[in-house]
Enzyme design. Structure first.
Site, PDB file in Angstrom:
ATOM      1  N   LYS A  31      -4.672  -3.476  -6.421  1.00 58.58           N
ATOM      2  CA  LYS A  31      -4.130  -2.264  -5.802  1.00 58.58           C
ATOM      3  C   LYS A  31      -3.764  -1.275  -6.905  1.00 58.58           C
ATOM      4  O   LYS A  31      -3.015  -1.608  -7.826  1.00 58.58           O
ATOM      5  CB  LYS A  31      -2.891  -2.610  -4.972  1.00 58.58           C
ATOM      6  CG  LYS A  31      -2.297  -1.404  -4.259  1.00 58.58           C
ATOM      7  CD  LYS A  31      -1.201  -1.811  -3.297  1.00 58.58           C
ATOM      8  CE  LYS A  31       0.165  -1.877  -3.927  1.00 58.58           C
ATOM      9  NZ  LYS A  31       0.749  -0.580  -4.303  1.00 58.58           N
ATOM     10  N   ASP A  58      -3.981   2.925  -3.181  1.00 57.72           N
ATOM     11  CA  ASP A  58      -2.752   3.075  -2.378  1.00 57.72           C
ATOM     12  C   ASP A  58      -2.116   4.429  -2.668  1.00 57.72           C
ATOM     13  O   ASP A  58      -1.128   4.521  -3.381  1.00 57.72           O
ATOM     14  CB  ASP A  58      -1.809   1.911  -2.745  1.00 57.72           C
ATOM     15  CG  ASP A  58      -0.463   1.975  -2.041  1.00 57.72           C
ATOM     16  OD1 ASP A  58      -0.363   2.648  -0.993  1.00 57.72           O
ATOM     17  OD2 ASP A  58       0.483   1.350  -2.546  1.00 57.72           O
ATOM     18  N   LYS A  60      -1.557   6.673  -0.004  1.00 55.03           N
ATOM     19  CA  LYS A  60      -0.846   7.046   1.236  1.00 55.03           C
ATOM     20  C   LYS A  60      -1.007   8.528   1.555  1.00 55.03           C
ATOM     21  O   LYS A  60      -0.034   9.280   1.609  1.00 55.03           O
ATOM     22  CB  LYS A  60       0.651   6.692   1.131  1.00 55.03           C
ATOM     23  CG  LYS A  60       0.940   5.221   0.910  1.00 55.03           C
ATOM     24  CD  LYS A  60       2.431   4.926   0.944  1.00 55.03           C
ATOM     25  CE  LYS A  60       2.754   3.469   0.719  1.00 55.03           C
ATOM     26  NZ  LYS A  60       2.509   2.967  -0.646  1.00 55.03           N
ATOM     27  N   ASP A  63      -1.459  14.681   5.230  1.00 55.91           N
ATOM     28  CA  ASP A  63      -1.627  16.131   5.106  1.00 55.91           C
ATOM     29  C   ASP A  63      -2.371  16.605   6.348  1.00 55.91           C
ATOM     30  O   ASP A  63      -2.586  15.815   7.274  1.00 55.91           O
ATOM     31  CB  ASP A  63      -2.425  16.430   3.819  1.00 55.91           C
ATOM     32  CG  ASP A  63      -2.016  17.762   3.179  1.00 55.91           C
ATOM     33  OD1 ASP A  63      -1.962  18.766   3.924  1.00 55.91           O
ATOM     34  OD2 ASP A  63      -1.771  17.784   1.964  1.00 55.91           O
ATOM     35  N   THR A 120       9.083   0.693   4.319  1.00 60.88           N
ATOM     36  CA  THR A 120      10.119  -0.348   4.389  1.00 60.88           C
ATOM     37  C   THR A 120      11.448   0.134   3.805  1.00 60.88           C
ATOM     38  O   THR A 120      12.477  -0.505   3.988  1.00 60.88           O
ATOM     39  CB  THR A 120       9.666  -1.628   3.664  1.00 60.88           C
ATOM     40  OG1 THR A 120       9.070  -1.256   2.436  1.00 60.88           O
ATOM     41  CG2 THR A 120       8.691  -2.418   4.488  1.00 60.88           C
ATOM     42  N   ARG A 214       5.022  -7.877  -8.978  1.00 57.51           N
ATOM     43  CA  ARG A 214       5.786  -8.481 -10.074  1.00 57.51           C
ATOM     44  C   ARG A 214       5.736  -9.999 -10.189  1.00 57.51           C
ATOM     45  O   ARG A 214       5.711 -10.507 -11.317  1.00 57.51           O
ATOM     46  CB  ARG A 214       7.236  -7.965 -10.027  1.00 57.51           C
ATOM     47  CG  ARG A 214       7.310  -6.515 -10.454  1.00 57.51           C
ATOM     48  CD  ARG A 214       8.574  -5.848  -9.984  1.00 57.51           C
ATOM     49  NE  ARG A 214       8.560  -5.686  -8.527  1.00 57.51           N
ATOM     50  CZ  ARG A 214       9.549  -5.154  -7.828  1.00 57.51           C
ATOM     51  NH1 ARG A 214      10.632  -4.753  -8.441  1.00 57.51           N
ATOM     52  NH2 ARG A 214       9.447  -5.036  -6.525  1.00 57.51           N
TER      53      ARG A 214
HETATM   54  O1  C5P Z   1       6.195  -6.170  -7.266  1.00 56.08           O
HETATM   55  P1  C5P Z   1       6.039  -6.347  -5.795  1.00 56.08           P
HETATM   56  O2  C5P Z   1       5.442  -7.670  -5.384  1.00 56.08           O
HETATM   57  O3  C5P Z   1       7.288  -5.992  -5.022  1.00 56.08           O
HETATM   58  O4  C5P Z   1       4.916  -5.254  -5.417  1.00 56.08           O
HETATM   59  C1  C5P Z   1       4.574  -4.940  -4.111  1.00 56.08           C
HETATM   60  C2  C5P Z   1       3.658  -3.747  -4.110  1.00 56.08           C
HETATM   61  O5  C5P Z   1       3.469  -3.329  -2.772  1.00 56.08           O
HETATM   62  C3  C5P Z   1       4.212  -2.532  -4.849  1.00 56.08           C
HETATM   63  O6  C5P Z   1       3.097  -1.805  -5.386  1.00 56.08           O
HETATM   64  C4  C5P Z   1       4.897  -1.741  -3.767  1.00 56.08           C
HETATM   65  O7  C5P Z   1       4.933  -0.374  -4.050  1.00 56.08           O
HETATM   66  C5  C5P Z   1       3.963  -2.011  -2.583  1.00 56.08           C
HETATM   67  N1  C5P Z   1       4.569  -1.841  -1.275  1.00 56.08           N
HETATM   68  C6  C5P Z   1       5.715  -2.506  -0.873  1.00 56.08           C
HETATM   69  N2  C5P Z   1       6.233  -2.300   0.379  1.00 56.08           N
HETATM   70  C7  C5P Z   1       5.617  -1.490   1.209  1.00 56.08           C
HETATM   71  C8  C5P Z   1       4.449  -0.822   0.839  1.00 56.08           C
HETATM   72  C9  C5P Z   1       3.946  -1.034  -0.435  1.00 56.08           C
HETATM   73  O8  C5P Z   1       6.266  -3.283  -1.623  1.00 56.08           O
HETATM   74  N3  C5P Z   1       6.093  -1.355   2.426  1.00 56.08           N
END
Ligand code: C5P
Length: 240
Positions: A31, A58, A60, A63, A120, A214
């Site tokens: 992603k 990603d 999003k 517009d 979220t 992460r």
């Molecule tokens: O590091 P982590 O596992 O939290 O990464 C989750 C990824 O998914 C990040 O790029 C975050 O921006 C994205 N994301 C999220 N929650 C959402 C939409 C996207 O954590 N509702």
């Protein structure tokens, strides 16, 4: 595991490509989000696509329909595998996105076009402040159904929403779920994800793809962490 998408949430193309190189074969795709894309532009997407990787762009988009359509066409011409738009942009905007992806693919497989329902980071109070009095889950389901009616391929959903969306939208609708923690998905530093699930729980709830950042990219051994997650899923799948 094709269902495991890794968020390349890093700040340089060099680091992103090294990570992708290290993880290739152990994960199902990458992603690329707003930070990496803003810093490095389309060349990072092209570089991954050239190496045969599936890229979920990603950005999003949200517009007017014509602007989103042209942005989706541009992303499609880069060869991305999945793109997303905000479902709250409305039916016409989503239809324009879907049509633009199909047209720009010009005979090749069009990218999956996925809707973002409610971020979220928004709770009931934050929704009320922007004029939406409905409970969060109701609004999520309304937007997921609208995305489906507009012909999108699926939505991004938090782990808590996945099962309800699967029930409402049926088996053919793609659900992409971030917020994966616990089990083999461990983060050492302080964490900001709250409503989480383990990878097998998210898949059991109906997710087609999970997005993990992460717990993999900040691990001492990212490939080892990805393989552990994969094994955990496969073990659970063979037990069920
Ligand atoms: O590091 P982590 O596992 O939290 O990464 C989750 C990824 O998914 C990040 O790029 C975050 O921006 C994205 N994301 C999220 N929650 C959402 C939409 C996207 O954590 N509702």
């Amino acid at each position: 595991m094709d269902q495991l998408l890794v968020a390349l949430d890093v700040d340089s193309a060099d680091r992103a490509l090294k990570l992708a190189e290290h993880l290739r074969g152990a994960v199902g795709g990458y992603k690329v989000g707003k930070r990496l894309f803003t810093l490095e532009g389309p060349s990072i997407v092209r570089a991954l696509v050239e190496r045969g990787d599936r890229v979920f762009l990603d950005l999003k988009f949200h517009d007017i329909p014509n602007t989103v359509a042209t942005a989706v066409a541009a992303a499609t011409s880069l060869g991305v595998w999945m793109i997303n738009v905000h479902a709250s942009g409305g039916r016409k905007m989503m239809e324009a996105a879907r049509d633009a992806a199909a047209r720009a693919a010009a005979g090749r497989a069009a990218p999956l076009v996925i809707g973002v329902t409610v971020l979220t980071s928004m709770n009931a109070q934050a929704l009320a402040e922007v004029g939406i009095a409905a409970p969060v889950m109701d609004h999520v389901l309304r937007l997921a159904s609208l995305a489906q009616e507009a012909g999108l391929d699926g939505v991004v959903a938090s782990p808590q929403e996945t099962a309800a969306i699967r029930m409402a939208c049926g088996g053919d609708f793609t659900i992409v779920t971030p917020g994966i923690r616990g089990g083999a998905a461990v983060v050492s530093a302080t964490d900001d994800q709250e409503r989480t699930m383990t990878a097998p729980e998210a898949i059991a709830a109906g997710a087609n793809y999970i997005v993990v950042g992460r717990p993999i990219i900040a691990a001492e051994d990212p490939r080892g962490a990805a393989l552990k997650l994969r094994t955990q899923n496969e073990e659970i799948r063979t037990k069920t």
